[in-house]
Scaffold this motif. Structure first.
Motif, short mmCIF file in Angstrom:
data_model
loop_
_atom_site.label_atom_id
_atom_site.label_comp_id
_atom_site.label_asym_id
_atom_site.label_seq_id
_atom_site.Cartn_x
_atom_site.Cartn_y
_atom_site.Cartn_z
N HIS A 819 42.56 47.53 34.05
CA HIS A 819 41.95 46.30 33.52
C HIS A 819 42.47 45.07 34.25
N PHE A 820 43.77 45.05 34.56
CA PHE A 820 44.31 43.91 35.32
C PHE A 820 43.65 43.82 36.69
N GLU A 821 43.41 44.97 37.32
CA GLU A 821 42.74 44.96 38.63
C GLU A 821 41.31 44.45 38.51
N GLU A 822 40.63 44.85 37.42
CA GLU A 822 39.27 44.32 37.19
C GLU A 822 39.31 42.80 36.96
N ALA A 823 40.31 42.37 36.22
CA ALA A 823 40.45 40.92 36.01
C ALA A 823 40.70 40.21 37.33
N GLY A 824 41.56 40.80 38.17
CA GLY A 824 41.83 40.20 39.48
C GLY A 824 40.57 40.07 40.31
N ALA A 825 39.73 41.12 40.27
CA ALA A 825 38.46 41.06 41.01
C ALA A 825 37.55 39.98 40.45
N ALA A 826 37.54 39.85 39.11
CA ALA A 826 36.70 38.81 38.50
C ALA A 826 37.20 37.41 38.86
N TRP A 827 38.53 37.22 38.85
CA TRP A 827 39.07 35.91 39.25
C TRP A 827 38.77 35.63 40.72
N THR A 828 38.84 36.65 41.55
CA THR A 828 38.54 36.47 42.97
C THR A 828 37.11 36.04 43.19
N ALA A 829 36.19 36.57 42.38
CA ALA A 829 34.77 36.25 42.57
C ALA A 829 34.44 34.82 42.21
N LEU A 830 35.28 34.16 41.40
CA LEU A 830 34.89 32.81 40.96
C LEU A 830 34.78 31.79 42.09
N PRO A 831 35.72 31.53 42.98
CA PRO A 831 37.00 32.19 43.18
C PRO A 831 38.14 31.40 42.52
N ARG A 832 39.13 32.14 41.97
CA ARG A 832 40.40 31.56 41.52
C ARG A 832 41.52 32.44 42.05
N PRO A 833 41.90 32.25 43.30
CA PRO A 833 42.84 33.18 43.95
C PRO A 833 44.20 33.24 43.28
N TYR A 834 44.68 32.13 42.74
CA TYR A 834 46.00 32.14 42.12
C TYR A 834 46.00 33.08 40.91
N ASP A 835 45.01 32.92 40.03
CA ASP A 835 44.93 33.80 38.86
C ASP A 835 44.68 35.24 39.28
N ALA A 836 43.91 35.43 40.36
CA ALA A 836 43.67 36.79 40.85
C ALA A 836 44.97 37.44 41.30
N LEU A 837 45.80 36.70 42.00
CA LEU A 837 47.07 37.24 42.47
C LEU A 837 48.00 37.57 41.30
N LEU A 838 48.04 36.70 40.30
CA LEU A 838 48.88 36.97 39.13
C LEU A 838 48.40 38.21 38.38
N ALA A 839 47.08 38.40 38.30
CA ALA A 839 46.55 39.60 37.64
C ALA A 839 46.92 40.85 38.44
N ARG A 840 46.84 40.78 39.75
CA ARG A 840 47.21 41.93 40.57
C ARG A 840 48.71 42.22 40.46
N GLU A 841 49.53 41.16 40.34
CA GLU A 841 50.96 41.38 40.13
C GLU A 841 51.21 42.11 38.82
N ALA A 842 50.47 41.73 37.76
CA ALA A 842 50.63 42.40 36.47
C ALA A 842 50.19 43.86 36.56
N ALA A 843 49.11 44.11 37.30
CA ALA A 843 48.65 45.49 37.48
C ALA A 843 49.72 46.32 38.18
N ALA A 844 50.33 45.75 39.21
CA ALA A 844 51.38 46.45 39.93
C ALA A 844 52.58 46.72 39.03
N GLY A 845 52.91 45.75 38.15
CA GLY A 845 54.01 45.95 37.22
C GLY A 845 53.75 47.13 36.30
#
Length: 976
Positions: A819-845
């Motif tokens: 779900h975090f990866e899906e959120a990251g993709a959604a943030w990227t599409a807006l685009p909101r790269p900062y929020d996308a990166l934070l979501a990907r960091e949470a997914a990795a965690g």
């Protein structure tokens, strides 16, 4: 003294002269050098009485250029460009024959006596900032035509804002401009003054004359005594009792002379007896004692001059003083001889020192001041050029409300036509709060006031009080409706969004009957979804009523109709209604009159902000760019600046952080409170991303204090969302819940769940951290139900983020990572790269905690690179530490730093959460670590602190100051 003791002592008392300039040779040399060799601005700074004016006059005497000298009055009255206008008048008595273009017609409001010599007045501009900019350009053209080489402003700390804007404009010109020289007192510069911005520019040469030493004091006194020597003891005594301030030295010597306490013994001047000499504690006392020794004619003339201010002709002084001209001239001659006054080249007289003028003025009784102000006003009424702002001041102090109101309104009109709405606002505010107008005239004046020029909410709240008092009186029905309408409008302006609609609804029936256009305006304000009293359907109903009324109104102008259509589309979108997009597409494409252009620019700006609320950033940028282009082309400068703030925030969201960094640095000095608030908020976001969370919180709270508060309808510019982010990052979920409580309740009451897209993930995450799982699930369902079906990308990304948070709290680490990866993709599409990166960091965690180390490390490497490129250095360091905990070395900072017996930053994070009572699993979720890594940090900290258990570690960590006790006030905030 006996006759014998008097032997060798001269009893003569020579007349005192005006002191020459002493101890300033080096200062003069530096000023000459700066003017000859360095581009930029030259400023002379220092306290009152240090000799800035005297130094400047000596400089002007030596310089060959034509100088324009603008002297800012000590009792600063709202007189737009007054110091400059007076200086130009002294330099030229006519402008016929000067090489002026049609632009010079804009000078007619400030030089009414030259109307016949100036080109025709240009077409009025609807934007005050644009009108002011045009006036400044015209004034610079006149200065150039007069051949001015040196532009001097004395006492710039008292300059009106438009004069300071003129100086900023001159500094920004590419064409050759007069050299600028200013004198000012640093301690008297207001925090919001444009002078601060001027002084902060590059290329400023600053000179600060210092106090005189003993030798300089002796030279100054000697120059007053015809060059005769002064004893060293006397000079040291004077210097010690005056701190070497030239004005204080001069006034003390004159007082000693008047008292006959100066004697000449063996060729040197000295005082009679140290024990008997009582040096006045302030210049005021010295001045008043000296004036008391003058004749009655001099006293009357000085009182009249103090009331008049500035340099004045003897005939005017005599008329205001109420004495014959011959007596006034005798009194002025006496005061000139005593050094209190000076005379200019036009034989006008004025106080040599501002402090002396103030001393005399404030020593007058209230009745005497009132009489003198009335005489001054009546005398100045007969002059060929009426300074209406000055006349308003005199009749205000004279207690003549009728003439005060008449001249203040004229002065306000001139200020508005000159592009100076703040001065106009101040003039009319003084009338209303001073009781000069009553009854129906109150609402008429309020209607004319440029409310956007108010310096904060305080003056607007004062107007609300005046209108409430007026509404409580006896008024005809039509006037009562008008007062109610103005009162409600003001209440909206000051943010009283709960009570304002009640007042507005009372006014609507009367407005609909007599003033349908005003009624439409009132209904559109009621359609704005402010306050918590009504759901969205209530506002939608008012929007529909406004539409019906404007269709039924007899021939609304194209401008009024366009304004309604623009506002309707933006209001629909803020109400979360997707039909607003169709309304926005169907807007008229034309509109060429100045009023229509303004409505189009304003409408595009509002639509751009609404698009940002939905997360449709491409659409937002297109509309905001269109608004900025129209505002720039047609010189709607205030609107241009407001749109610039919105674009800066859009740049922040979409990952271009270079522009916002530059914008917020300049906007911090903006005259507009909302611009300063936006700049502080943006600075807080940047600080948080760079890891300085304490500074970020200070910036956000300063933003709340400066501007009218934003709320959830402002999307990512809602300060509560930023404060919640900071609290979550600090591991303080309770603070995040408190920060979002009011915004969440507002969204619930109105049913406008689109507004919650920014705060919903933060609030739900905080609820989960607090163990309030049921509340978190209900909040998630409410948000999902309220935004489902909306083509709002920001809501889609938020829903996916929330799903990830719920899954992680439920222990489904693999599902949470997805779900975090899906959120990251959604943030990227807006685009909101900062929020996308934070979501990907949470997914990795989550993957790291679930044992999928290799995949997690690969993602974290990419996240680290992305955060570093973006400029989020604080977040990048956090990712670096996570990787270091896994034995992965990246970037320039290779390996784990050696902390010895000190706790590492990651260990401090873990211990802080441990002190708050968190389990290892909870700490792992907050920090994005595996429980195994958390345990490793706990055992390392126990070893360093010699703690035998986790509980002992918590106690030692608090006692040693490693971490604060939960709920305690941070030490740095205790003094705030």
């Amino acid at each position: 003294m006996t006759a014998a003791e008097n032997a060798g002592v001269s009893s003569r008392r020579s007349d005192l002269g005006v002191p020459r300039l002493v101890g300033r040779d080096r200062d003069l040399s530096l000023l000459d050098q700066a003017l000859d060799e360095r581009p930029g601005l030259v400023v002379v700074a220092g306290e009152a009485g240090i000799g800035k004016t005297r130094l400047l006059h000596e400089l002007l005497r030596r310089r060959p250029e034509t100088a324009l000298v603008a002297v800012c009055p000590p009792f600063r009255e709202p007189y737009t460009l007054g110091p400059v206008v007076d200086a130009v008048r002294r330099l030229a008595d006519r402008v016929a024959g000067l090489p002026l273009t049609g632009l010079a017609g804009a000078l007619r409001p400030v030089f009414p006596e030259w109307a016949g010599q100036l080109p025709p007045a240009p077409e009025p501009l609807p934007d005050a900032a644009a009108a002011r900019h045009r006036l400044l350009r015209a004034l610079v053209e006149l200065v150039d035509a007069l051949g001015v080489g040196l532009f001097v402003v004395e006492d710039a700390h008292w300059a009106d804002e438009t004069t300071l804007e003129l100086l900023l404009f001159l500094r920004s010109r590419r064409e050759p401009s007069p050299r600028l020289v200013l004198t000012y007192r640093p301690e008297d510069v207001r925090p919001e003054s444009l002078l601060r911005r001027l002084l902060a520019q590059a290329g400023v040469t600053r000179l600060e004359p210092g106090p005189l030493d003993t030798a300089g004091t002796a030279d100054l006194v000697s120059s007053m005594l015809g060059g005769e020597p002064v004893s060293e003891e006397f000079a040291e005594f004077l210097r010690g009792h005056t701190d070497g301030l030239p004005l204080a030295i001069e006034e003390s010597v004159r007082l000693l002379h008047d008292r006959a306490d100066l004697v000449c013994e063996d060729g040197a001047w000295l005082r009679r007896d140290v024990a008997e000499l009582d040096v006045p504690p302030s210049i005021r006392d010295a001045v008043l004692e000296r004036t008391s020794r003058l004749g009655p004619q001099a006293g009357a003339a000085l009182a009249a001059l103090a009331v008049l201010e500035g340099e004045r002709a003897p005939a005017l002084v005599a008329e205001v003083a109420g004495i014959p001209l011959a007596e006034a001239e005798d009194g002025l001659v006496e005061a000139l001889a005593g050094g209190l006054l000076h005379e200019d080249r036009d034989a006008r007289v004025g106080f040599r020192h501002m402090l002396a003028a103030r001393s005399v003025y404030h020593a007058l009784g209230a009745l005497e001041r009132g009489r003198l102000h009335r005489r001054a006003g009546e005398a100045l009424e007969r002059e060929p050029v009426r300074r209406v702002a000055e006349l308003a001041r005199h009749f205000r102090e004279a207690g003549d409300p009728g003439r005060w109101a008449a001249y203040a309104e004229q002065a306000a009109d001139r200020a508005i036509s000159s592009g100076d709405p703040r001065t106009a606002f101040g003039l009319l505010l003084a009338l209303l709060t001073g009781g000069a107008v009553r009854g129906a005239a109150v609402s008429r004046l309020v209607q004319r006031m440029p409310l956007y020029a108010a310096p904060g909410d305080g003056p607007l709240r004062a107007l609300v009080t005046v209108l409430r008092e007026t509404a409580a009186g006896e008024l005809p029905p039509a006037e009562r409706t008008e007062v109610a309408w103005q009162l409600a409008r003001l209440m909206f302006h000051v943010g009283d969004v709960e009570a304002a609609p009640v007042e507005m609804e009372r006014a609507v029936p009367g407005l609909a009957q007599d003033r349908p256009v005003a009624a439409v305006h009132a209904m559109m304000m009621l359609a704005r979804p402010l306050g918590t009293a009504h759901p969205a359907a209530h506002h939608r109903a008012w929007l529909e009523r406004a539409g019906h009324l404007i269709e039924a109104a007899p021939g609304p102008s194209a401008e009024v109709r366009l304004a309604f259509l623009m506002d309707r589309a933006a209001t629909l979108l803020v109400l979360g209604d997707p039909t607003g997009w169709a309304s926005a597409r169907d807007l008229p494409a034309d509109g060429r009159t100045p009023g229509e252009v303004l409505q189009r620019a304003r409408g595009f700006a509002n639509l751009g902000e609404a698009a940002m609320l939905w997360g449709r950033y491409d659409d937002a940028r297109r509309r905001l760019d269109a608004a900025a282009a129209l505002a720039e082309q047609h010189q709607h400068l205030r609107l241009r600046d407001l749109v610039g703030a919105t674009l800066a925030h859009l740049d922040w969201l979409t990952g271009d952080w270079t522009g916002p960094t530059k914008w917020h640095a300049s906007a911090l000095d903006a005259d507009e409170p909302v611009l300063r608030a936006d700049a502080l908020l943006l600075a807080g976001l940047l600080d948080a991303a760079r890891g300085d969370h304490r500074r970020a919180q200070e910036q956000v709270r300063a933003a709340l204090a400066v501007g009218r508060p934003r709320g959830p309808a402002d999307g990512s510019r809602d300060p509560s969302a930023v404060l919640a982010r900071l609290a979550i990052a600090a591991g303080r979920p309770g603070e995040a819940l408190a920060a979002t409580e009011a915004a969440w309740r507002l969204v619930e009451a109105k049913g406008l769940w689109l507004w919650a897209a920014e705060i919903a993930p933060l609030r739900i995450g905080a609820l989960l951290e607090e163990g309030r799982v049921g509340e978190a699930a209900r909040a998630a369902e409410d948000f999902a139900a309220g935004t489902r079906g909306l083509d709002a990308p920001v809501a889609t990304a938020a829903r996916r983020q929330i799903a990830a948070l719920l899954a992680r709290a439920d222990g489904d680490l693999t599902g949470a990572a997805g779900h975090f990866e899906e959120a990251g993709a959604a943030w990227t599409a807006l685009p909101r790269p900062y929020d996308a990166l934070l979501a990907r960091e949470a997914a990795a965690g989550c993957r790291l905690a679930g044992g999928d180390r290799d995949r997690a490390v690969g993602v974290l490497r990419e996240v680290f690179d992305g955060l570093t490129a973006l400029g989020a250095t604080g977040d990048a360091d956090r990712v670096r530490r996570t990787l270091a905990d896994e034995g992965v070395r990246i970037g320039a900072r290779v390996g784990r730093p050696g902390y010895g017996d000190r706790l590492s930053p990651r260990e401090l994070d873990v211990v802080r959460l441990l002190v708050e009572g968190r389990t290892s699993a909870q700490i792992a979720r907050v920090l994005g670590l595996s429980p195994r890594t958390v345990e490793k940090h706990v055992h390392s900290a126990m070893r360093k602190r010699g703690a035998p258990s986790r509980t002992a570690l918590a106690v030692v960590a608090v006692e040693s100051g490693d971490v604060p006790l939960p709920g305690s006030v941070p030490r740095q905030l205790l003094t705030e």
